[in-house]
Design a protein around this motif. Structure first.
Motif, PDB file in Angstrom:
ATOM      1  N   THR A 168       3.201  -0.060   7.558  1.00  0.00           N
ATOM      2  CA  THR A 168       2.968   0.495   8.883  1.00  0.00           C
ATOM      3  C   THR A 168       3.226   1.994   8.835  1.00  0.00           C
ATOM      4  OG1 THR A 168       5.232   0.026   9.573  1.00  0.00           O
ATOM      5  CG2 THR A 168       3.596  -1.632  10.083  1.00  0.00           C
ATOM      6  N   ALA A 169       2.408   2.728   9.548  1.00  0.00           N
ATOM      7  CA  ALA A 169       2.560   4.174   9.616  1.00  0.00           C
ATOM      8  C   ALA A 169       2.201   4.641  11.018  1.00  0.00           C
ATOM      9  CB  ALA A 169       1.657   4.859   8.591  1.00  0.00           C
TER      10      ALA A 169
ATOM     11  N   ARG B  20      -1.463  -2.193   7.557  1.00  0.00           N
ATOM     12  CA  ARG B  20      -2.175  -2.811   6.427  1.00  0.00           C
ATOM     13  C   ARG B  20      -1.387  -4.018   5.977  1.00  0.00           C
ATOM     14  NH1 ARG B  20      -2.339   2.871   4.105  1.00  0.00           N
ATOM     15  NH2 ARG B  20      -4.218   3.724   5.040  1.00  0.00           N
ATOM     16  N   LEU B  21      -2.095  -5.041   5.531  1.00  0.00           N
ATOM     17  CA  LEU B  21      -1.465  -6.279   5.066  1.00  0.00           C
ATOM     18  C   LEU B  21      -1.989  -6.609   3.683  1.00  0.00           C
ATOM     19  CD1 LEU B  21       0.147  -8.956   5.564  1.00  0.00           C
ATOM     20  CD2 LEU B  21      -2.018  -9.886   6.426  1.00  0.00           C
TER      21      LEU B  21
ATOM     22  N   TRP C 140       5.515   9.041  10.042  1.00  0.00           N
ATOM     23  CA  TRP C 140       6.515   8.060   9.609  1.00  0.00           C
ATOM     24  C   TRP C 140       5.787   6.889   8.966  1.00  0.00           C
ATOM     25  CZ3 TRP C 140       6.950   2.938  10.990  1.00  0.00           C
ATOM     26  CH2 TRP C 140       8.140   2.306  10.673  1.00  0.00           C
ATOM     27  N   HIS C 141       6.429   6.230   7.990  1.00  0.00           N
ATOM     28  CA  HIS C 141       5.868   4.992   7.430  1.00  0.00           C
ATOM     29  C   HIS C 141       6.991   4.114   6.874  1.00  0.00           C
ATOM     30  CE1 HIS C 141       6.217   7.165   3.571  1.00  0.00           C
ATOM     31  NE2 HIS C 141       6.331   5.962   3.062  1.00  0.00           N
ATOM     32  N   ARG C 142       6.670   2.824   6.715  1.00  0.00           N
ATOM     33  CA  ARG C 142       7.626   1.869   6.149  1.00  0.00           C
ATOM     34  C   ARG C 142       6.884   0.601   5.734  1.00  0.00           C
ATOM     35  NH1 ARG C 142      13.347  -0.343   8.557  1.00  0.00           N
ATOM     36  NH2 ARG C 142      13.824  -1.595   6.744  1.00  0.00           N
TER      37      ARG C 142
ATOM     38  N   THR D  68       9.132  -1.327  14.978  1.00  0.00           N
ATOM     39  CA  THR D  68       9.293  -0.140  14.135  1.00  0.00           C
ATOM     40  C   THR D  68      10.087   0.967  14.803  1.00  0.00           C
ATOM     41  OG1 THR D  68       7.245   0.917  14.895  1.00  0.00           O
ATOM     42  CG2 THR D  68       7.082  -0.591  13.006  1.00  0.00           C
ATOM     43  N   GLY D  69      10.258   0.893  16.100  1.00  0.00           N
ATOM     44  CA  GLY D  69      10.923   1.969  16.829  1.00  0.00           C
ATOM     45  C   GLY D  69       9.940   3.085  17.127  1.00  0.00           C
TER      46      GLY D  69
END
Length: 134
Positions: free
Chosen positions: A85-86, A128-129, A99-101, A117-118
């Motif tokens: 996620t970004a 993306r998966l 931001w990404h994680r 994600t906040g």
């Protein structure tokens, strides 16, 4: 490795004045923001899946966005569901990430708890998966 990608641009539509028409947004934004309806992404054969929504909030010229998601792993194959996620903004056709994680889930008996994600700077969320070896 199968990967599916979705880019949500509801924040951009709201800024351009389209409001929630057809996008599943709540009728009014608050400190908690307005969220899209839930969307689903699956890898080939539904081996892994992801259900997510994007939320946006505005304060003057400051825009923040976040994703909320659930992951699941439906296949006993040694792989887990991994979501990237970004958050960020599209400026003149160029993605600017703020931001990404990565998040992972491999319990085949149930989906993940809600992942939030906040709030982060921007008005777009990329999700993306993929199924990766755990």
């Amino acid at each position: 490795m199968n990967m599916r990608t979705r880019l949500t641009v509801t924040g951009l539509a709201a800024v351009l004045g389209f409001g929630g028409l057809g996008l599943g947004l709540a009728p009014s934004a608050s400190a908690e923001g307005a969220c899209t309806s839930w969307r689903t992404i699956q890898t080939s054969g539904n081996a892994t899946g992801l259900k997510y929504r994007e939320c946006d909030r505005y304060s003057g010229s400051r825009t923040q966005t976040k994703a909320q998601l659930y992951l699941w792993d439906n296949k006993h194959d040694g792989k887990i569901a991994q979501a990237y996620t970004a958050t960020g903004s599209n400026v003149n056709g160029e993605w600017r990430e703020s931001w990404h994680r990565y998040y992972g889930w491999g319990d085949e008996s149930r989906h993940s708890p809600l992942i939030d994600t906040g709030w982060h700077k921007g008005h777009d969320v990329h999700v993306r998966l993929k199924a990766v070896t755990g």
